[in-house]
Design a protein around this motif. Structure first.
Motif, short mmCIF file in Angstrom:
data_model
loop_
_atom_site.label_atom_id
_atom_site.label_comp_id
_atom_site.label_asym_id
_atom_site.label_seq_id
_atom_site.Cartn_x
_atom_site.Cartn_y
_atom_site.Cartn_z
N GLY A 33 0.81 -1.22 0.00
CA GLY A 33 0.00 0.00 0.00
C GLY A 33 0.84 1.26 0.00
N ARG A 34 1.88 1.26 0.80
CA ARG A 34 2.71 2.46 0.93
C ARG A 34 3.51 2.73 -0.35
N TYR A 35 4.13 1.70 -0.93
CA TYR A 35 5.03 1.92 -2.06
C TYR A 35 4.36 1.81 -3.42
N VAL A 36 3.23 1.15 -3.49
CA VAL A 36 2.54 1.03 -4.78
C VAL A 36 1.41 2.05 -4.89
N PHE A 37 0.62 2.20 -3.82
CA PHE A 37 -0.55 3.06 -3.87
C PHE A 37 -0.38 4.39 -3.13
N GLY A 38 0.72 4.55 -2.41
CA GLY A 38 0.98 5.81 -1.73
C GLY A 38 0.24 6.00 -0.41
N SER A 39 -0.41 4.97 0.09
CA SER A 39 -1.05 5.06 1.41
C SER A 39 -1.00 3.68 2.08
N SER A 40 -1.07 3.71 3.39
CA SER A 40 -0.99 2.44 4.12
C SER A 40 -2.06 2.41 5.21
N LEU A 41 -2.19 1.27 5.83
CA LEU A 41 -3.16 1.10 6.91
C LEU A 41 -2.70 1.90 8.13
#
Length: 166
Positions: A33-41
């Motif tokens: 999420g952080r490195y592919v979509f720019g957001s994480s849980l």
């Protein structure tokens, strides 16, 4: 008694495995999420940390069975076998007393943290603190069933758990 011990080991192994699998899934989803979509849980790191602590406490009894707890036996090994056996029984008593204290103070810690909330998830802090008395109780159960084999240094390997083929 053997069936109770087998159930204890099976359930304990499943709890530790589930905690590790959940940690892997949460961290994996967070990284993607952080490195592919720019957001994480927002709660991922906190929950993974709580699960890691639970896994460590819950796995201590299994580590006892495998002889994986830290032990310095150079000093003890120079004594005659009978004295060595007495020392190991003393170690069982000390471990039992220590874990009983961990259980007692862990339960008090749960009660202390219950009215407070965690930062990311907003759950009661008492919930993750349950890892302490739960792990201590599991350890005490393992110690009860395994004490005689601990003293004789009859440790289990991966396939030697009660009820396991291997």
């Amino acid at each position: 008694m053997r069936r109770i011990e087998e159930a204890l080991v099976t359930v304990n192994r499943a709890l530790v495995a589930a905690a590790l699998a959940a940690i892997f899934a949460i961290v994996f989803v967070n990284v993607i999420g952080r490195y592919v979509f720019g957001s994480s849980l927002s709660w991922g790191e906190e929950v993974a940390r709580f699960l890691m602590i639970f896994g460590a406490f819950a796995g201590a009894g299994l580590a006892l069975r495998e002889g994986r707890l830290v032990e310095i036996d150079l000093f003890v090994s120079v004594f005659p076998e009978r004295l060595n056996t007495m020392i190991r029984w003393g170690a069982v008593v000390v471990m039992g007393l220590f874990m009983a204290l961990v259980f007692w103070f862990g339960a008090r810690f749960v009660a202390f943290g219950w009215p407070k909330e965690t930062m990311a998830t907003g759950i009661s802090r008492g919930i993750p603190y349950l890892a302490i008395p739960t792990g201590a109780a599991l350890f005490l159960c393992h110690l009860f069933f395994f004490a005689r084999r601990f003293v004789s240094r009859d440790f289990e390997s991966d396939g030697d758990y009660p009820g396991q083929d291997g």
